[in-house]
Scaffold this active site. Structure first.
Site, PDB file in Angstrom:
ATOM      1  CD  GLU A  48       3.596  -9.311   9.981  1.00  0.00           C
ATOM      2  OE1 GLU A  48       2.982 -10.304   9.945  1.00  0.00           O
ATOM      3  OE2 GLU A  48       4.682  -9.406  10.804  1.00  0.00           O
TER       4      GLU A  48
ATOM      5  CB  THR B 224      -0.948   0.015   1.181  1.00  0.00           C
ATOM      6  OG1 THR B 224      -0.013  -0.286   2.315  1.00  0.00           O
ATOM      7  CG2 THR B 224      -2.087  -1.072   1.095  1.00  0.00           C
TER       8      THR B 224
ATOM      9  CD  GLU C  79      12.213  -3.873   4.443  1.00  0.00           C
ATOM     10  OE1 GLU C  79      13.436  -3.593   3.938  1.00  0.00           O
ATOM     11  OE2 GLU C  79      11.216  -3.436   3.911  1.00  0.00           O
TER      12      GLU C  79
ATOM     13  CB  CYS D 142       7.194   0.705   6.788  1.00  0.00           C
ATOM     14  SG  CYS D 142       7.412  -0.772   5.897  1.00  0.00           S
TER      15      CYS D 142
HETATM   16  C1  UGA Z   1       9.412  -0.669  10.652  1.00  0.00           C
HETATM   17  C2  UGA Z   1       8.495  -1.185  11.875  1.00  0.00           C
HETATM   18  O1  UGA Z   1       9.561  -0.962  12.587  1.00  0.00           O
HETATM   19  C3  UGA Z   1       7.835  -2.472  11.987  1.00  0.00           C
HETATM   20  O2  UGA Z   1       7.351  -2.987  13.295  1.00  0.00           O
HETATM   21  C4  UGA Z   1       6.589  -2.553  11.013  1.00  0.00           C
HETATM   22  O3  UGA Z   1       6.118  -3.822  10.837  1.00  0.00           O
HETATM   23  C5  UGA Z   1       7.517  -2.125   9.692  1.00  0.00           C
HETATM   24  O4  UGA Z   1       7.978  -0.807   9.631  1.00  0.00           O
HETATM   25  C6  UGA Z   1       6.265  -2.182   8.502  1.00  0.00           C
HETATM   26  O5  UGA Z   1       5.449  -1.189   8.829  1.00  0.00           O
HETATM   27  O6  UGA Z   1       6.164  -2.827   7.730  1.00  0.00           O
HETATM   28  P1  UGA Z   1      11.129  -1.437   9.276  1.00  0.00           P
HETATM   29  O7  UGA Z   1      10.724  -0.281   7.970  1.00  0.00           O
HETATM   30  O8  UGA Z   1      11.565  -2.822   8.759  1.00  0.00           O
HETATM   31  O9  UGA Z   1      10.154  -1.660  10.276  1.00  0.00           O
HETATM   32  O10 UGA Z   1      12.571  -0.493   9.997  1.00  0.00           O
HETATM   33  P2  UGA Z   1      13.033  -0.039  11.414  1.00  0.00           P
HETATM   34  O11 UGA Z   1      13.684  -1.268  12.112  1.00  0.00           O
HETATM   35  O12 UGA Z   1      11.694   0.342  12.124  1.00  0.00           O
HETATM   36  O13 UGA Z   1      13.968   1.000  10.956  1.00  0.00           O
HETATM   37  C7  UGA Z   1      13.149   2.171  10.394  1.00  0.00           C
HETATM   38  C8  UGA Z   1      14.188   3.485  10.264  1.00  0.00           C
HETATM   39  O14 UGA Z   1      14.226   3.972  11.251  1.00  0.00           O
HETATM   40  C9  UGA Z   1      15.606   3.032   9.783  1.00  0.00           C
HETATM   41  O15 UGA Z   1      15.994   3.619   8.569  1.00  0.00           O
HETATM   42  C10 UGA Z   1      16.680   2.920  10.947  1.00  0.00           C
HETATM   43  O16 UGA Z   1      17.917   3.174  10.551  1.00  0.00           O
HETATM   44  C11 UGA Z   1      15.800   4.085  11.639  1.00  0.00           C
HETATM   45  N1  UGA Z   1      16.077   4.099  13.052  1.00  0.00           N
HETATM   46  C12 UGA Z   1      15.825   3.158  14.087  1.00  0.00           C
HETATM   47  C13 UGA Z   1      16.857   5.379  13.613  1.00  0.00           C
HETATM   48  O17 UGA Z   1      16.911   6.309  13.062  1.00  0.00           O
HETATM   49  N2  UGA Z   1      16.975   5.184  14.861  1.00  0.00           N
HETATM   50  C14 UGA Z   1      16.583   4.317  15.932  1.00  0.00           C
HETATM   51  O18 UGA Z   1      16.824   4.209  17.119  1.00  0.00           O
HETATM   52  C15 UGA Z   1      15.861   3.056  15.317  1.00  0.00           C
END
Ligand code: UGA
Length: 460
Positions: A150, A84, A154, A262
């Protein structure tokens, strides 16, 4: 069961459902994807997934098709896992793939069936889709929709699907809830909480979770700005905050901010839906969350510009990292590539290296130069930017990379390099929100977890 849509979410869900004992048919309109998955290959990088898919293709529990009529015949439960994305030129979610898969399968649903929505959707979508299913499906109201968001990340998709923090289901009948309980029985038996709600709450749990996580990241990045203005150290601040169990350590790592397919788009779609619902004031703060996030990227560019003497013109800049996060080859809305593009557009000569995402980055950003390895990328660099916190970068000896650069100057956009060892190797070390004069490690009172984020010591 069937899994409709075999991207990150669908391919992982299909493999994991086979792993917990189900017979699974994955369905995708893209013939190349179907062929590749059927051969046990995954068209993207996700640790552990290729092996799981290959295992269950071989065991016969997992197969793939393009045919929706075949899927309708095969499945007692159909999981909707299509994307989406944002609608072109707008922040709203584009539900076209969801509508198309419902319209494609519903005419073939002739017996009592469960349809399980997993895609991230604006609140109110499930009720509409349920009406549409009842209208088109020959089995009408015997086709029950449930909404089961969900939460996988990733880079940890398999582990998160097999061991989720919770299972949330929005259901309109007890029978539908029980059907989904039986699907997830092996997980529920392990003690994973199973929460039943109405449709709207289930839809909101997902967008609220992503909005909260985004807010946490932007909060600490806003604090980084305050630290820069006061000479405080945001890494020490984050570590000290993390000891308060009400705050916690996770998603409190400052730096370049959030990207990916996301968090950014879900945040904007939520604000946009809030406006339609007349609750824009309540979600107004999420616009600031988004703005702080963009500013985190821009601040990295200005810090680099400053270190290049006020202009990138003719300067070689190395960017370590292209994926939006480590352990992924996903470059959607990648902060690393945003920074790389901005510097290149200001006349810098940017060389990018990512352990897994070079190919995807090259497709999206063909104007950037790509190197085969981290050291080659740093050749003659005037400044080195650490933009995605791969373990590989943490483990590089700063003495070795120091020999190939023009100037030993590093900007740690993820705060996971060790300033002491870089400084000891003669580097000038900078990081957003960190005073230049200290040699204190980013996680002075915490520990660095597998992802390189700060966590309090065990037992806290
Ligand atoms: C995110 C959510 O964490 C999941 O729970 C959700 O299911 C998913 O989106 C989704 O909607 O499908 P994801 O996109 O895989 O997961 O990545 P994250 O681990 O959330 O990280 C997102 C971004 O935040 C990355 O660019 C990461 O570098 C950044 N980040 C994360 C920070 O800048 N600081 C932090 O402390 C943590």
């Amino acid at each position: 069961m069937t899994v409709l849509g075999t991207g990150y979410l669908g391919a992982t869900h299909a493999a994991c459902m086979a792993e917990i004992g189900h017979e699974v048919l994955g369905v995708d309109g893209n013939p190349e994807k179907v062929l590749s998955l059927a051969a046990g290959k995954v068209p993207f990088y996700e640790p552990g997934l290729a092996a799981l898919i290959a295992r269950h293709v071989a065991s016969g529990r997992l197969s793939f098709t393009q045919s929706l009529p075949e899927a309708a015949e095969f499945g007692d439960a159909h999981f909707l896992c299509v994307g989406t994305p944002s609608r072109e030129g707008s922040d709203e979610a584009d539900l076209r793939y969801l509508h198309s898969v419902i319209d494609g399968i519903a005419p073939h649903l002739r017996r009592p069936t469960l349809v399980v929505g997993k895609s991230t959707v604006p609140v109110g979508t499930a009720a509409q889709l349920a009406g549409r299913l009842h209208e088109i499906a020959p089995a009408s109201v015997e086709v029950e929709l449930v909404w089961n968001p969900e939460f996988l990340r990733e880079g940890h998709a398999v582990e998160d699907t097999l061991n989720p923090d919770r299972i949330v289901v929005g259901a309109q009948s007890e029978a539908a809830e029980l059907s989904l309980r039986s699907v997830y029985a092996p997980l529920i038996e392990k003690g994973i909480p199973f929460l039943t709600t109405d449709f709207s709450t289930a839809e909101l749990v997902k967008v609220a979770a992503n909005a909260f996580l985004s807010t946490k990241i932007s909060f600490i990045n806003a604090m980084a700005e305050v630290c820069e203005a006061t000479g405080a150290d945001v890494w020490q601040l984050a570590a000290a905050l993390s000891y308060d169990s009400r705050i916690g350590a996770r998603f409190l790592s400052p730096g370049l901010g959030f990207g990916g397919g996301c968090l950014p788009k879900d945040l904007r779609a939520f604000v946009s839906r809030g406006k339609e619902l007349g609750v824009d004031r309540a979600l107004e703060f999420l616009r600031s969350v988004d703005e702080i996030n963009t500013r985190s990227r821009l601040r990295m560019v200005s810090l680099a510009r400053q270190q290049c003497g006020g202009s990138f013109s003719g300067k070689r800049v190395t960017v370590w990292g292209a994926a939006f996060k480590p352990d992924s080859d996903d470059v959607r809305d990648s902060p690393a590539l945003f920074v790389a593009e901005s510097i290149q557009s200001e006349g810098g000569k940017v060389v990018v290296y990512d352990p897994k995402a070079n190919d995807n980055a090259r497709k999206e950003h063909p104007n950037l130069q790509y190197a085969q390895d981290a050291i080659e990328a740093a050749e003659n660099a005037h400044v080195l930017l650490h933009a995605t916190e791969w373990k590989e970068f943490r483990e590089i000896d700063p003495n070795v990379v120091g020999e190939i650069v023009d100037v030993r100057r590093v900007i740690d956009g993820r705060g996971t390099l060790d300033p002491e060892s870089w400084r000891a190797a003669g580097w000038e070390y900078f990081a957003p929100g960190k005073p230049t004069s200290t040699g204190i490690r980013p996680c002075a009172v915490g520990v660095t977890n597998q992802e390189g984020h700060t966590e309090p010591p065990k037992g806290m």
